[in-house]
Design an enzyme around this catalytic site. Structure first.
Site: not given
Length: 254
Positions: A159, A146
């Site tokens: 995350y 990401s």
């Protein structure tokens, strides 16, 4: 007509978390370029429905139930694929999740859950796939990271930590597996519109903040990931390894 360097005919591709969203889009892209696709996920109904859609488009695909955080299930997953197909050539290590909270509200259980799926799961599936690919002297591992593996944003504690870890795993594995003709790269998407994110992106203020931070002034679509995943899965990327490919409309370059 397929361009031969991107042709995946005869290849077997595993996509974890491939029943929906980014994973399903990538599975479809690989299948359209000739790969036989294996979708692995915990949700059997969604996995079987995804396979039915792919089969309906003429793509060879089947579903295997597996929890990526369970080593025994992961090992069985790879064994099932090899027994059925004879090889495992491409891994899209995609299964992941997120729990967005301010730092001081993140529970230990939140941290454990996100890191277990996003990092331990990537490790377990990558390890099992690598063992088979080393025997074959060939393989393509594509980890899904990401933009938050490279840049910071509030409320992304667990995350972002997991995605930064994925980036480092990618580099380490690339070095370790290169002698076996295995490439290891990561795709790091920015904001991509999927059925899961559509409602979140429908918030006008949030959407505007995202596009303001993006050079191309839009969020990504699933189709924006078609080329990157096929490139990294194919012989077109034979001399590309250890790289983090940001597919983010310019977010991380701004």
């Amino acid at each position: 007509m397929k361009i031969s360097i991107f042709d995946l005919s005869g290849k077997v591709a595993l996509v974890t978390g491939g029943s929906k969203g980014i994973g399903f889009g990538m599975a479809r892209s690989l299948g359209r370029h000739g790969a036989q696709v294996v979708i692995a996920s915990r949700g059997a109904d969604a996995g079987k429905a995804a396979v039915e859609k792919l089969n309906g488009e003429g793509i060879k695909a089947f579903y295997v139930a597996a929890d990526v955080t369970n080593k025994e299930e992961v090992d069985d997953l790879v064994e099932t694929i090899v027994n059925r197909c004879g090889s495992l050539d491409i891994l899209v290590n995609n299964a992941g999740m997120n729990i967005r909270k301010p730092l001081v509200e993140v529970e230990e259980s939140d941290w454990d859950q996100v890191l277990s799926v996003n990092l331990k799961g990537i490790f377990l599936v990558g390890q099992a796939a690598a063992k088979q690919m080393m025997k074959q002297k060939y393989g393509k591992i594509i980890n899904i990271s990401s933009i938050f593996g490279s840049v910071g944003m509030a409320f992304q504690t667990s995350y972002a930590a997991s995605k930064g870890g994925i980036n480092q795993l990618t580099r380490v594995w690339a070095d370790e597996l290169a002698p076996y003709n295995i490439t290891v790269n990561a795709i790091a998407p920015g904001y991509i519109r999927t059925p899961m994110t559509a409602g979140w992106l429908d918030d006008a203020e949030r959407y505007q903040n995202i596009v303001n931070a993006t050079m191309q002034k839009r969020v990504g679509e699933l189709s924006d990931l078609d080329g990157p995943v096929v490139f990294l899965a194919s012989d077109a990327s034979a001399y590309v390894t250890g790289q983090i490919l940001h597919v983010d409309g310019g977010w991380t370059a701004k």
